[in-house]
Design a protein around this motif. Structure first.
Motif, PDB file in Angstrom:
ATOM      1  N   GLU A 170       0.828  -1.208   0.000  1.00 43.11           N
ATOM      2  CA  GLU A 170       0.000   0.000   0.000  1.00 43.11           C
ATOM      3  C   GLU A 170       0.864   1.260   0.000  1.00 43.11           C
ATOM      4  O   GLU A 170       0.498   2.271  -0.567  1.00 43.11           O
ATOM      5  N   GLU A 171       2.036   1.175   0.634  1.00 41.12           N
ATOM      6  CA  GLU A 171       2.866   2.373   0.749  1.00 41.12           C
ATOM      7  C   GLU A 171       3.688   2.643  -0.511  1.00 41.12           C
ATOM      8  O   GLU A 171       4.079   3.770  -0.766  1.00 41.12           O
ATOM      9  N   GLN A 187      10.528   0.944   6.330  1.00 43.50           N
ATOM     10  CA  GLN A 187      10.070   0.498   5.006  1.00 43.50           C
ATOM     11  C   GLN A 187      11.164  -0.302   4.304  1.00 43.50           C
ATOM     12  O   GLN A 187      10.884  -1.310   3.656  1.00 43.50           O
TER      13      GLN A 187
END
Lengths: 286, 430
Positions: A170-171, A187
């Motif tokens: 999603e990121e 991340q």
């Protein structure tokens, strides 16, 4: 995709056969007895040159769940972790003896290619180490060199699936072409996990994966580990006892190159049998 | 109001003051070192530009020359081969004598004729007649270089106030030169000859073309050999070779080779390439071989340090997803080390371009009057050309040597700038 999985299982079977022919028959029998063990280690010693870093470790790593390796710095827990994907082989002067069976096959037997082993046993390092390439390329690299995707579409699917499993999709879905090194530390660590997942390993080794992350990123990572343990055997080295208590089902305590105690995490933390374990857990040593 | 407690006692303050003085002295000394270095460099550049910049223009004289058939072609056959053999000297003499009819004495006429670059003017006339034999019998206007002494006088390099016996031009000659200059018959022009001509006996006709082509050829050969061999050797030593006594010895010797005086490589080239393999002398091919030998250690060392500078975590990452060690190197380490390797190669090549000594040993020091068209033809090289010219006593040669040094420095500067640019442009940060 289905075909690929079949192919990989087949590779795994060849592994076992090779080992059985190779002469690790005695340990194979022992492995049969402990049905759920992913790894069976007997008398594992690691030398760096003349120095012995691990003094003969016997341990059965369960197939399911998270196994945490804890202990003070220099106790040999990271060295032991690198035994499982033969990363010690890449360190000049390092030597591993004893036997390590994965699904009953000796991973240190003659003729075993570490390259194939590492496709089945992925690894996440202490500091996030994405390649200085795009996010997409980071994840696609493994499948590409192993020929896991026959077409661009398949590769896209593998990348998307891996990033989803690593809770990063999603990121990053709108910026797959951007460099992986531009992501935040947390991340990046999830990107590295996606990179490991992309080659469809059975085991994921994690070497203090949260030590470079802030508390929020650490919490997300721990959530992810909790999610991943449903599908993968995870072995994690950690400095943080709280983290070991939170994420693992089994814990092994190492001290000065010896495996001191190994058992259910709850038991280790509430009722350690060894005085050294107790001292470490209560903060008296370490 | 209470007395504030002092921050430090007297002894501590004295210690601090002493430390500050020491640090200030050190800073001043290091700044002085930088200033000295910059000053020396500046001095070098100013001297070079001062003595070499004037070589980029050249004075030429415009003359009307009657192509007298009785002198050029006594038989009247207009045979091009015969015309080429004819002497153009007498008609050139007539032309300049005609310009100053008052000069009649033998010495006067000799001095007058010495104003022109005879070789330059006759060569021009000969080419005109070759291209168009019908010109014989007409009067043509040619522009030819003046002789080097006239050029130097007009550039102010010969002092007119010095006694006539101590300078290479006589008072009479100065009067003629000034008259021609005033009438516009002598004028300054961009010295294209310097870039298009080869070496010559006359400075006003000499150029760097054959040296530049020779240098470029030798450098191309050196690059083609040294870059692949050097990078491959660095890859093997850094990534794949076992770390043992033998590789240690190899490593030490590579470092030693980098410090070996370049003339030794020239001797090696002479012994191996010329004596043993019997390759031609003075050839850019052999020059390239020798320069490649000389640059190899530099490239190997630069490439190894570039490879070593790639974080080990990148290779570990590749290995951990199941890349083989060779894949880890070629997919990840080599691309990341490429800018550093490239810089090393360019700097090695820049060093090779400036080398003279090894080329002397293999005979690339010849007087070459033709631009080499193949790797085995005799050629010179830019630094060797500079060496040759700086050996000649005439002022015009010194000027040309300085100009050639400027050209060499500009090329070297451009190569180093390219190295810096490529490094900054290609370098990945993580």
């Amino acid at each position: 995709m289905v075909n690929d999985t079949a192919l990989k299982l087949d590779v795994g079977r060849k592994f076992s056969e090779a080992a059985a022919v190779g002469g690790a028959v005695i340990d194979l029998a022992a492995a049969k007895a402990e049905e759920k063990a992913k790894f069976v280690c007997r008398g594992v010693r690691v030398h760096y040159g003349a120095k012995e870093a691990l003094h003969g470790v016997d341990m059965d790593v369960p197939d399911a769940g998270v196994t945490a390796l804890i202990g003070p710095s220099g106790c040999g827990k990271s060295t032991f972790l690198r035994v499982f994907n033969r990363m010690n082989d890449t360190i000049p002067g390092a030597r591993v003896s004893g036997s390590v069976l994965m699904d009953g096959a000796d991973i240190y037997a003659k003729g075993v290619d570490p390259v194939l082993l590492r496709a089945r046993v992925g690894m996440v390092f202490q500091k996030p180490n994405p390649f200085p390439k795009s996010i997409y390329e980071n994840v696609a690299y493994g499948p590409r060199i192993h020929g896991l995707a026959a077409s661009r579409g398949e590769l896209d699917a593998i990348v998307e699936g891996s990033l989803k499993k690593a809770a990063l999709w999603e990121e990053v879905k709108d910026r797959l072409k951007e460099p992986g090194t531009g992501l935040s530390g947390g991340q990046q660590q999830r990107l590295v996990i996606a990179r490991a997942i992309a080659v469809r390993p059975e085991v994921i080794l994690m070497d203090e994966p949260a030590s470079a992350l802030d508390p929020i990123a650490t919490a997300r990572l721990e959530e992810l580990i909790d999610e991943l343990r449903k599908n993968y055997c995870i072995i994690i080295v950690t400095h943080s006892m709280a983290q070991a208590a939170r994420v693992s089902q089994k814990t092994a305590f190492f001290h000065l190159g010896d495996l001191v105690e190994f058992g259910d995490t709850r038991a280790i933390f509430t009722n350690p049998k060894d005085q050294r374990t107790q001292d470490y857990i209560t903060g008296r040593t370490g | 109001m209470t007395d504030a407690r002092p921050l430090a006692d007297r002894a501590a303050l004295a210690r601090i003051a002493r430390r500050r003085r020491g640090e200030a002295a050190f800073r001043t000394a290091s700044m002085a070192a930088v200033v000295a270095a910059v000053a020396m460099l500046g001095w070098l550049l100013v001297t070079l530009v001062g003595s070499g910049a004037t070589a980029f223009y050249q004075h030429v004289i415009t003359l009307d020359v009657a192509l007298d058939p009785s002198k050029l072609d006594p038989t009247g056959a207009r045979d091009p081969a015969e015309l080429q053999k004819a002497s153009f000297r007498p008609i050139l003499q007539s032309a300049i004598y005609g310009r100053f009819p008052e000069a009649t004495g033998r010495d006067e006429r000799r001095e007058l004729f010495a104003l022109i670059s005879v070789a330059g003017a006759t060569d021009r006339l000969r080419r005109m007649v070759r291209d168009d034999p019908a010109l014989v019998g007409t009067t043509v206007r040619i522009t030819a270089p003046v002789s080097d002494v006239v050029d130097q006088l007009l550039k102010g390099r010969i002092d007119r106030k010095v006694d006539a016996t101590l300078r290479p031009v006589s008072d009479r000659q100065i009067a003629w030169i000034d008259a021609l200059r005033a009438s516009g018959e002598i004028k300054a022009r961009f010295n294209a000859t310097f870039f298009t001509a080869t070496d010559s006996r006359d400075p006003e006709l000499a150029g760097i073309a054959s040296a530049v082509v020779g240098s470029a050829m030798a450098l191309a050969v050196a690059l083609m050999l040294a870059a692949p061999i050097g990078i491959a050797a660095a890859l093997y030593l850094e990534e794949f070779a076992p770390k043992n006594r033998i590789t240690d010895i190899i490593e030490i010797n590579i470092n030693n080779l980098a410090a070996v005086p370049s003339i030794v490589f020239g001797l090696l080239g002479l012994a191996v390439f010329l004596s043993f393999f019997g390759l031609p002398r003075s050839a850019p091919l052999v020059g390239g071989f020798v320069l490649a030998l000389m640059t190899l250690p530099t490239i190997i060392i630069a490439a190894r340090s570039a490879l070593a500078a790639v974080p080990p975590s990148i290779a570990a990452a590749a290995l951990s997803v199941g890349a083989s060690p060779v894949q880890a190197v070629f997919h990840h380490k080599l691309p990341l080390a490429a800018p550093g390797i490239l810089t090393g190669v360019i700097i090695g090549m820049a060093r090779a371009l400036g080398e003279t000594a090894p080329l002397l040993m293999i005979g690339m020091v010849a007087f070459v009057t033709e631009i080499p068209s193949s790797l085995t033809e005799p050629a010179s090289a830019l630094p060797v050309q500079i060496f040759l010219w700086s050996d000649s006593p005439e002022r015009a040669w010194a000027e040309r040597a300085s100009a050639a040094i400027l050209v060499l420095l500009i090329v070297l500067g451009a190569m180093n700038a390219a190295a810096i640019f490529l490094r900054q442009r290609l370098e990945k940060r993580w």
